[in-house]
Motif scaffolding. Structure first.
Motif, PDB file in Angstrom:
ATOM      1  N   VAL A 140       0.842  -1.198   0.000  1.00 41.87           N
ATOM      2  CA  VAL A 140       0.000   0.000   0.000  1.00 41.87           C
ATOM      3  C   VAL A 140       0.877   1.248   0.000  1.00 41.87           C
ATOM      4  O   VAL A 140       0.615   2.202  -0.744  1.00 41.87           O
ATOM      5  CB  VAL A 140      -0.982   0.000   1.194  1.00 41.87           C
ATOM      6  N   PHE A 141       1.935   1.252   0.811  1.00 41.09           N
ATOM      7  CA  PHE A 141       2.808   2.417   0.830  1.00 41.09           C
ATOM      8  C   PHE A 141       3.502   2.607  -0.521  1.00 41.09           C
ATOM      9  O   PHE A 141       3.565   3.726  -1.040  1.00 41.09           O
ATOM     10  CB  PHE A 141       3.841   2.320   1.956  1.00 41.09           C
ATOM     11  N   GLU A 142       4.034   1.524  -1.097  1.00 39.64           N
ATOM     12  CA  GLU A 142       4.729   1.636  -2.389  1.00 39.64           C
ATOM     13  C   GLU A 142       3.806   2.148  -3.491  1.00 39.64           C
ATOM     14  O   GLU A 142       4.232   2.926  -4.342  1.00 39.64           O
ATOM     15  CB  GLU A 142       5.295   0.277  -2.806  1.00 39.64           C
ATOM     16  N   GLU A 143       2.544   1.715  -3.471  1.00 38.19           N
ATOM     17  CA  GLU A 143       1.631   2.055  -4.563  1.00 38.19           C
ATOM     18  C   GLU A 143       0.835   3.333  -4.347  1.00 38.19           C
ATOM     19  O   GLU A 143       0.298   3.884  -5.310  1.00 38.19           O
ATOM     20  CB  GLU A 143       0.659   0.891  -4.816  1.00 38.19           C
ATOM     21  N   THR A 144       0.750   3.808  -3.097  1.00 37.57           N
ATOM     22  CA  THR A 144      -0.059   5.006  -2.831  1.00 37.57           C
ATOM     23  C   THR A 144       0.665   6.088  -2.040  1.00 37.57           C
ATOM     24  O   THR A 144       0.240   7.238  -2.055  1.00 37.57           O
ATOM     25  CB  THR A 144      -1.347   4.650  -2.048  1.00 37.57           C
ATOM     26  N   LEU A 194      -3.710 -15.931  -5.543  1.00 39.34           N
ATOM     27  CA  LEU A 194      -4.504 -16.083  -4.326  1.00 39.34           C
ATOM     28  C   LEU A 194      -4.502 -14.719  -3.656  1.00 39.34           C
ATOM     29  O   LEU A 194      -3.475 -14.273  -3.130  1.00 39.34           O
ATOM     30  CB  LEU A 194      -3.906 -17.145  -3.412  1.00 39.34           C
ATOM     31  N   CYS A 195      -5.627 -14.025  -3.722  1.00 42.04           N
ATOM     32  CA  CYS A 195      -5.733 -12.631  -3.297  1.00 42.04           C
ATOM     33  C   CYS A 195      -6.430 -12.544  -1.942  1.00 42.04           C
ATOM     34  O   CYS A 195      -7.626 -12.857  -1.834  1.00 42.04           O
ATOM     35  CB  CYS A 195      -6.506 -11.839  -4.337  1.00 42.04           C
ATOM     36  N   LEU A 196      -5.692 -12.115  -0.919  1.00 38.75           N
ATOM     37  CA  LEU A 196      -6.241 -11.895   0.416  1.00 38.75           C
ATOM     38  C   LEU A 196      -6.685 -10.439   0.477  1.00 38.75           C
ATOM     39  O   LEU A 196      -5.898  -9.538   0.208  1.00 38.75           O
ATOM     40  CB  LEU A 196      -5.176 -12.172   1.477  1.00 38.75           C
ATOM     41  N   VAL A 197      -7.937 -10.211   0.829  1.00 37.80           N
ATOM     42  CA  VAL A 197      -8.497  -8.858   0.791  1.00 37.80           C
ATOM     43  C   VAL A 197      -8.797  -8.378   2.213  1.00 37.80           C
ATOM     44  O   VAL A 197      -9.404  -9.103   3.007  1.00 37.80           O
ATOM     45  CB  VAL A 197      -9.768  -8.805  -0.079  1.00 37.80           C
ATOM     46  N   TYR A 198      -8.361  -7.158   2.492  1.00 39.99           N
ATOM     47  CA  TYR A 198      -8.524  -6.537   3.806  1.00 39.99           C
ATOM     48  C   TYR A 198      -9.243  -5.206   3.653  1.00 39.99           C
ATOM     49  O   TYR A 198      -9.190  -4.577   2.598  1.00 39.99           O
ATOM     50  CB  TYR A 198      -7.146  -6.270   4.431  1.00 39.99           C
ATOM     51  N   ALA A 199      -9.875  -4.768   4.723  1.00 40.16           N
ATOM     52  CA  ALA A 199     -10.371  -3.395   4.832  1.00 40.16           C
ATOM     53  C   ALA A 199      -9.411  -2.686   5.781  1.00 40.16           C
ATOM     54  O   ALA A 199      -8.941  -3.280   6.753  1.00 40.16           O
ATOM     55  CB  ALA A 199     -11.779  -3.370   5.403  1.00 40.16           C
ATOM     56  N   ALA A 200      -9.097  -1.448   5.494  1.00 41.22           N
ATOM     57  CA  ALA A 200      -8.194  -0.677   6.350  1.00 41.22           C
ATOM     58  C   ALA A 200      -8.523   0.804   6.209  1.00 41.22           C
ATOM     59  O   ALA A 200      -9.196   1.221   5.272  1.00 41.22           O
ATOM     60  CB  ALA A 200      -6.735  -0.937   5.971  1.00 41.22           C
ATOM     61  N   ARG A 201      -8.040   1.572   7.166  1.00 38.41           N
ATOM     62  CA  ARG A 201      -8.232   3.022   7.134  1.00 38.41           C
ATOM     63  C   ARG A 201      -6.957   3.682   6.635  1.00 38.41           C
ATOM     64  O   ARG A 201      -5.877   3.396   7.145  1.00 38.41           O
ATOM     65  CB  ARG A 201      -8.536   3.542   8.543  1.00 38.41           C
ATOM     66  N   PRO A 202      -7.073   4.558   5.648  1.00 30.17           N
ATOM     67  CA  PRO A 202      -5.912   5.354   5.261  1.00 30.17           C
ATOM     68  C   PRO A 202      -5.650   6.374   6.372  1.00 30.17           C
ATOM     69  O   PRO A 202      -6.537   7.138   6.728  1.00 30.17           O
ATOM     70  CB  PRO A 202      -6.346   6.013   3.956  1.00 30.17           C
ATOM     71  N   ILE A 203      -4.458   6.351   6.954  1.00 30.86           N
ATOM     72  CA  ILE A 203      -4.150   7.179   8.121  1.00 30.86           C
ATOM     73  C   ILE A 203      -3.396   8.452   7.752  1.00 30.86           C
ATOM     74  O   ILE A 203      -3.774   9.543   8.156  1.00 30.86           O
ATOM     75  CB  ILE A 203      -3.327   6.368   9.155  1.00 30.86           C
ATOM     76  N   LEU A 204      -2.328   8.294   6.973  1.00 28.78           N
ATOM     77  CA  LEU A 204      -1.456   9.443   6.703  1.00 28.78           C
ATOM     78  C   LEU A 204      -0.751   9.266   5.373  1.00 28.78           C
ATOM     79  O   LEU A 204      -0.141   8.223   5.133  1.00 28.78           O
ATOM     80  CB  LEU A 204      -0.415   9.568   7.829  1.00 28.78           C
ATOM     81  N   CYS A 205      -0.826  10.284   4.529  1.00 32.79           N
ATOM     82  CA  CYS A 205      -0.082  10.269   3.269  1.00 32.79           C
ATOM     83  C   CYS A 205       1.311  10.835   3.537  1.00 32.79           C
ATOM     84  O   CYS A 205       1.447  11.992   3.938  1.00 32.79           O
ATOM     85  CB  CYS A 205      -0.790  11.092   2.200  1.00 32.79           C
ATOM     86  N   LEU A 206       2.321  10.004   3.340  1.00 29.34           N
ATOM     87  CA  LEU A 206       3.696  10.413   3.621  1.00 29.34           C
ATOM     88  C   LEU A 206       4.481  10.788   2.373  1.00 29.34           C
ATOM     89  O   LEU A 206       5.484  11.487   2.465  1.00 29.34           O
ATOM     90  CB  LEU A 206       4.439   9.290   4.351  1.00 29.34           C
ATOM     91  N   ASP A 207       4.047  10.299   1.219  1.00 29.70           N
ATOM     92  CA  ASP A 207       4.863  10.487   0.022  1.00 29.70           C
ATOM     93  C   ASP A 207       4.040  10.154  -1.211  1.00 29.70           C
ATOM     94  O   ASP A 207       2.912   9.659  -1.105  1.00 29.70           O
ATOM     95  CB  ASP A 207       6.081   9.554   0.090  1.00 29.70           C
ATOM     96  N   GLN A 208       4.620  10.391  -2.355  1.00 32.77           N
ATOM     97  CA  GLN A 208       4.064   9.918  -3.616  1.00 32.77           C
ATOM     98  C   GLN A 208       4.363   8.427  -3.732  1.00 32.77           C
ATOM     99  O   GLN A 208       5.280   7.921  -3.085  1.00 32.77           O
ATOM    100  CB  GLN A 208       4.704  10.673  -4.787  1.00 32.77           C
ATOM    101  N   PRO A 209       3.618   7.690  -4.561  1.00 32.96           N
ATOM    102  CA  PRO A 209       3.936   6.277  -4.752  1.00 32.96           C
ATOM    103  C   PRO A 209       5.383   6.098  -5.215  1.00 32.96           C
ATOM    104  O   PRO A 209       5.894   6.884  -6.010  1.00 32.96           O
ATOM    105  CB  PRO A 209       2.962   5.841  -5.846  1.00 32.96           C
ATOM    106  N   THR A 210       6.025   5.080  -4.683  1.00 34.28           N
ATOM    107  CA  THR A 210       7.404   4.786  -5.086  1.00 34.28           C
ATOM    108  C   THR A 210       7.458   3.692  -6.144  1.00 34.28           C
ATOM    109  O   THR A 210       8.491   3.504  -6.773  1.00 34.28           O
ATOM    110  CB  THR A 210       8.257   4.345  -3.875  1.00 34.28           C
ATOM    111  N   GLU A 211       6.361   2.987  -6.338  1.00 33.00           N
ATOM    112  CA  GLU A 211       6.332   1.931  -7.353  1.00 33.00           C
ATOM    113  C   GLU A 211       6.133   2.559  -8.727  1.00 33.00           C
ATOM    114  O   GLU A 211       5.213   3.358  -8.937  1.00 33.00           O
ATOM    115  CB  GLU A 211       5.225   0.927  -7.056  1.00 33.00           C
TER     116      GLU A 211
END
Length: 145
Positions: A64-68, A97-114
């Motif tokens: 999530v961090f790398e992509e967002t 095999l895709c494991l799916v989660y729900a989560a809260r976006p807390i803080l944007c630290l940067d632009q995507p690095t991917e």
């Protein structure tokens, strides 16, 4: 039994199992997606492959961090699906095999690095139609709509 979505496996192909962790990131009616521009343009739930020695939750936070560029919290597992597909970026036929989660976006630290990824906020209803694979769409609709 984990539900298969999309096309059945082709008998003329050999597939390699590729586990991944993906997140539905919801805030105030909107969903944070990643837009991958290459090898083909597509909206996706943020997430990706689980590296050797990595837990699904570790992979989820990293991907999530790398992509967002966002840090996430309050993670809970929603379920899983599998799909059989060709991954051109790896020249690989994969059983994902895709494991799916729900989560809260807390803080944007940067632009995507991917490379070739950008973070996009979209209304949940619009996102449900924009996602590139039926498993992502199925989980977003079940969770938010």
């Amino acid at each position: 039994m984990i539900r298969r979505v999309d096309r059945p496996p082709r008998r003329d192909r050999s597939y390699r199992l590729r586990r991944g962790a993906y997140a539905i990131l919801h805030r105030e009616g909107d969903v944070l997606l990643t837009q991958q521009s290459a090898p083909q343009p597509e909206f996706q739930l943020p997430g990706g492959g689980i590296d050797p020695g990595e837990s699904p939750l570790q992979a989820l936070h990293r991907e999530v961090f790398e992509e967002t560029g966002w840090r996430i919290g309050r993670v809970r597992r929603l379920g899983a699906f599998r799909r059989f597909t060709y991954m051109p970026e790896y020249d690989l036929w994969a059983e994902k095999l895709c494991l799916v989660y729900a989560a809260r976006p807390i803080l944007c630290l940067d632009q995507p690095t991917e490379q070739d990824h950008s973070a996009v906020w979209m209304a949940a209803r619009e996102a449900a139609g924009a996602l590139g694979n039926p498993g992502d769409r199925m989980f977003l609709r079940r969770h938010l709509l």
